[in-house]
Write a protein that holds these residues in place. Structure first.
Motif, short mmCIF file in Angstrom:
data_model
loop_
_atom_site.label_atom_id
_atom_site.label_comp_id
_atom_site.label_asym_id
_atom_site.label_seq_id
_atom_site.Cartn_x
_atom_site.Cartn_y
_atom_site.Cartn_z
N ALA A 116 0.84 -1.24 0.03
CA ALA A 116 0.06 0.19 -0.12
C ALA A 116 1.38 1.03 -0.02
CB ALA A 116 -0.96 0.38 0.98
N ARG A 117 2.25 1.31 1.31
CA ARG A 117 2.84 2.07 0.61
C ARG A 117 3.33 2.24 -0.24
NH1 ARG A 117 5.71 2.97 6.58
NH2 ARG A 117 4.05 2.59 7.65
N GLN A 118 4.41 1.68 -0.95
CA GLN A 118 4.59 1.34 -2.01
C GLN A 118 3.56 2.12 -3.20
OE1 GLN A 118 7.82 0.99 -2.92
NE2 GLN A 118 7.11 2.16 -5.18
N LEU A 119 2.57 2.00 -3.31
CA LEU A 119 1.63 2.76 -4.29
C LEU A 119 1.23 3.81 -3.99
CD1 LEU A 119 -0.76 2.49 -6.51
CD2 LEU A 119 -2.35 1.53 -4.66
N LEU A 120 1.24 4.32 -2.95
CA LEU A 120 1.18 5.95 -2.40
C LEU A 120 2.29 6.30 -3.11
CD1 LEU A 120 -0.61 8.10 -1.37
CD2 LEU A 120 0.59 7.04 0.95
N ALA A 121 3.51 6.33 -3.16
CA ALA A 121 5.06 6.53 -3.23
C ALA A 121 4.88 6.45 -4.60
CB ALA A 121 5.77 5.64 -2.71
N ASP A 122 4.24 5.96 -5.69
CA ASP A 122 4.31 6.16 -6.77
C ASP A 122 3.61 6.70 -7.58
OD1 ASP A 122 6.17 3.60 -7.09
OD2 ASP A 122 4.90 2.60 -7.30
N ILE A 123 1.98 6.63 -6.83
CA ILE A 123 1.15 7.84 -7.53
C ILE A 123 1.61 9.42 -7.05
CG2 ILE A 123 -1.04 8.54 -6.47
CD1 ILE A 123 -1.75 6.03 -6.46
N ALA A 124 2.41 9.37 -5.74
CA ALA A 124 2.71 10.95 -5.18
C ALA A 124 3.82 11.49 -6.22
CB ALA A 124 3.50 10.78 -3.89
N GLN A 125 4.71 10.64 -6.76
CA GLN A 125 5.92 10.80 -7.32
C GLN A 125 5.54 11.47 -8.95
OE1 GLN A 125 9.15 7.34 -6.09
NE2 GLN A 125 10.18 9.06 -5.48
N SER A 126 4.69 10.81 -9.42
CA SER A 126 4.05 10.80 -10.38
C SER A 126 3.37 11.99 -10.89
CB SER A 126 2.86 9.63 -11.37
OG SER A 126 1.40 9.70 -10.05
N GLU A 127 2.79 12.60 -9.18
CA GLU A 127 1.93 14.04 -9.58
C GLU A 127 2.39 14.56 -9.07
OE1 GLU A 127 -1.39 14.18 -10.75
OE2 GLU A 127 -1.15 11.96 -11.14
N GLY A 128 3.82 14.63 -8.51
CA GLY A 128 5.01 15.95 -8.95
C GLY A 128 5.12 15.97 -7.36
N PHE A 129 4.82 15.01 -6.08
CA PHE A 129 5.07 15.02 -5.12
C PHE A 129 6.73 14.66 -5.09
CE2 PHE A 129 0.94 15.66 -5.38
CZ PHE A 129 0.62 16.99 -4.15
N ASN A 130 7.16 14.76 -3.89
CA ASN A 130 8.30 14.15 -2.77
C ASN A 130 8.32 13.22 -2.44
OD1 ASN A 130 10.94 16.15 -3.84
ND2 ASN A 130 10.07 16.87 -1.71
N LYS A 131 8.93 11.42 -2.49
CA LYS A 131 8.35 10.44 -1.23
C LYS A 131 8.05 10.61 -0.72
CE LYS A 131 9.92 5.52 -0.79
NZ LYS A 131 11.40 5.01 -0.84
N PRO A 132 7.16 10.35 -0.11
CA PRO A 132 6.27 10.09 0.96
C PRO A 132 7.41 10.33 2.07
CG PRO A 132 4.71 8.97 0.01
CD PRO A 132 6.14 9.81 -0.63
N ASP A 133 7.59 10.40 3.49
CA ASP A 133 8.48 10.29 4.62
C ASP A 133 7.72 9.22 5.21
OD1 ASP A 133 6.71 12.46 5.93
OD2 ASP A 133 8.35 13.97 6.41
N ALA A 134 8.15 9.22 6.23
CA ALA A 134 7.61 8.17 7.99
C ALA A 134 5.98 9.16 8.22
CB ALA A 134 9.04 8.10 8.98
N ARG A 135 6.14 10.50 8.66
CA ARG A 135 4.86 11.42 9.01
C ARG A 135 3.71 10.84 8.39
NH1 ARG A 135 5.23 14.77 13.47
NH2 ARG A 135 7.22 14.74 13.14
N MET A 136 4.67 11.61 7.25
CA MET A 136 3.94 10.99 5.95
C MET A 136 2.44 9.69 5.97
SD MET A 136 1.22 12.94 3.39
CE MET A 136 2.50 14.11 3.49
N TYR A 137 3.56 9.25 5.67
CA TYR A 137 3.27 7.58 6.02
C TYR A 137 2.51 6.92 6.88
CZ TYR A 137 5.85 5.21 1.98
OH TYR A 137 6.16 5.44 0.80
#
Length: 580
Positions: A116-137
């Motif tokens: 689930a975290r990996q999917l969110l990270a992939d989406i975030a980067q495709s939308e121009g965000f930095n990779k989520p950090d621990a606080r974001m997760y």
């Protein structure tokens, strides 16, 4: 069941009811008594009773009480569950074929899982965000959904606001569903298929809802859809003074509007507190007065130790050098004590100080792995069964709930005698694995694979979910070992069992996690501006949320309440709630 005249009056009324219940007023007793009463009214008919609780622990408590007072046949007419479980088993699972995305099947994927975290990270980067950090997760793990399908996250989170709708769409494509999406899809089923909500309302004669003030907008919409057919009665128990989950979507104003909409009788409040002493209730009433006023009516009313405010430059020393000696002097066991804070990070130094003093604790910093891992509830119960004692029923409930979470078919197969037999088999395997290896890491990994194999033999294909979860726990432990936070070589299976069988450990909890619980002695640390209320509180509504949090913290105590102000930083003075 023995009830007070006030409680009996509340239980005996017909029609829709709303019970305004103060802390310690015996809500669980009232809910149980109402469920028993309603059981007699549906006996011999196909109709049932639903009792929705806010937490799994509350559901377990109600179920245990009902089991001691009802026959097996009567008990089968009562469904005790959280609203998420209700949606899963009564709406989504039986009717998911009406949804194109889930017609062929589904898999519950929790937000703290690696995939689930990996999917969110992939989406975030495709939308121009930095990779989520621990606080974001961490925020991702707690995200909720509203009735329009929009994300609700604590604080302003542009990444989650943008990415969560995409994440949920991609979950649908994969046949995944998380607990937030479960509520939304259940609501869509009811809205788009009126005949199904009519069937649901016909099935449940009475729907009991605990902690009604913390019901979210989307949960209220689900209840509204069921209520539309006007064939179910509602028995709602709540307390607006204890509404502290607005950040998660709870809306006490909307809850009260629902009460008005159904024309519920509100004339039977519960104002007697059976939990706390006179001193504690006086402090709580000063903070947030009730009408009618809350009164101490239990055995602790005149046996209180004290309820006072203290100042200290160190919250850790305040606990180890002041609170715990007071606890010992009062003859109160450490296992009956709790330390509460607004933020879990405030509890970490206390956990370290207690550990250094050789005092067992349960809470942030104590569990050496993520609590949300799939296998954790079952793992800890089996660890307790392998090393000390824990009731078979507790392990059976953990098994049933976890199988439900992975969508492993009909979890009711684990109820009753056959369920107890299978649970006993699990406990025996856990004990044998412990005899084969004293190493906790090897035991965890072997246990994950064993659970998968035993369930597969029962025709429940977990797709290796427990083995994967066990490996995730191993990764958690390794990460903390690398940082020098724990020593993996000294971790024992008994350490894991402590969390399921915690009679001798001090509980370290955030105020939100302590909701619904009670302790002989409570210490509330960090009663400062910026925490109570939160530093971001800028509206009267947000400030009152902080007042209610302080109120909930204080009313967890039975006999001893110490409130500590942190004086280590002169810029953060005492909370306005205790200095006024």
């Amino acid at each position: 069941m023995k009830l007070t005249p006030q409680q009996r009056e509340a239980v005996s009324q017909p029609g829709h009811m709303y019970i305004d219940a103060c802390p310690g007023s015996g809500k669980t007793r009232v809910l149980t008594a109402k469920a028993i009463r309603e059981c007699t009214r549906v006996e011999g008919s196909p109709r049932k009773i639903a009792c929705m609780t806010f937490t799994n622990a509350a559901a377990d408590e109600v179920q245990t009480r009902l089991a001691s007072r009802l026959t097996h046949e009567q008990l089968s007419s009562v469904t005790v569950c959280t609203i998420h479980s209700f949606c899963l088993n009564e709406i989504f699972r039986p009717f998911r074929e009406r949804l194109d995305a889930y017609a062929q099947g589904f898999e519950i994927v929790l937000n703290d899982e690696v995939r689930a975290r990996q999917l969110l990270a992939d989406i975030a980067q495709s939308e121009g965000f930095n990779k989520p950090d621990a606080r974001m997760y961490e925020a991702f793990a707690g995200v909720n959904i509203d009735a329009k399908g929009n994300p609700i996250a604590s604080g302003r989170q542009p990444l989650l606001e943008k990415c969560m709708p995409i994440y949920w769409d991609m979950c649908r494509q994969r046949g995944w569903i998380d607990f937030s999406l479960l509520l939304y899809e259940s609501l869509m089923i009811l809205i788009n298929h009126p005949e199904l909500k009519a069937s649901l309302a016909a099935k449940f004669k009475t729907i009991l809802v605990d902690e009604f003030q913390d019901t979210s907008e989307i949960q209220l919409e689900i209840l509204r859809e069921i209520r539309e057919t006007a064939t179910s009665e509602f028995f709602l128990v709540g307390d607006p003074h204890q509404s502290i989950y607005r950040f998660a979507g709870a809306c006490p104003e909307s809850s009260q509007q629902f009460v008005v909409e159904i024309g519920a009788d509100c004339s039977h409040p519960l104002s007697g507190n059976f939990r706390s002493s006179d001193e504690i209730i006086a402090m709580a009433e000063k903070l947030l007065p009730r009408h009618p006023a809350m009164q101490a009516v239990g055995e602790n009313a005149k046996t209180g130790v004290s309820a006072q405010v203290f100042s200290s430059p160190s919250m850790s020393r305040a606990i180890t050098e002041h609170f715990l000696p007071m606890v010992s002097s009062a003859g109160i066991a450490y296992g009956a004590c709790a330390v509460l804070a607004a933020w879990w990070t405030d509890l970490l130094p206390v956990a370290r100080a207690c550990s250094q003093a050789g005092i067992s604790v349960i809470g942030p910093g104590a569990r050496p792995y993520r609590r949300g891992r799939l296998i954790v509830p079952l793992l800890e119960n089996l660890a307790a069964a392998a090393t000390s004692y824990i009731s078979l029923a507790a392990t059976q409930r953990a098994l049933t709930r976890t199988v439900n979470e992975i969508g492993g078919g009909d979890a009711e197969r684990f109820d009753g005698w056959l369920g107890r037999l299978f649970t006993l088999t699990l406990q025996q395997h856990a004990q044998q694995l412990l005899r084969d290896t004293a190493n906790a890491i090897d035991w965890i990994l072997a246990l994950g694979a064993t659970i998968d194999a035993l369930l597969l033999a029962r025709e429940i294909d977990t797709r290796g979910a427990f083995e994967v979860s066990a490996k995730e726990i191993h990764a958690d432990l390794h990460a903390r070992h690398t940082k020098g936070e724990i020593d993996m070589t000294r971790l024992s299976v008994g350490d894991l069992g402590l969390f399921a069988n915690p009679q001798n450990a001090i509980k370290l909890l955030t105020v939100h996690a302590a909701k619904g619980r009670e302790f002989e002695a409570v210490a509330v640390i960090g009663m400062n501006e910026g925490r109570f209320p939160h530093f971001s509180a800028s509206t009267a509504e947000a400030i009152e949320d902080g007042r209610r949090s302080a109120y909930v913290a204080m009313t967890r105590a039975k006999r001893l309440l110490n409130v500590y102000v942190d004086t280590s930083d002169r810029r953060n003075g005492p909370s306005r709630f205790i200095s006024s």
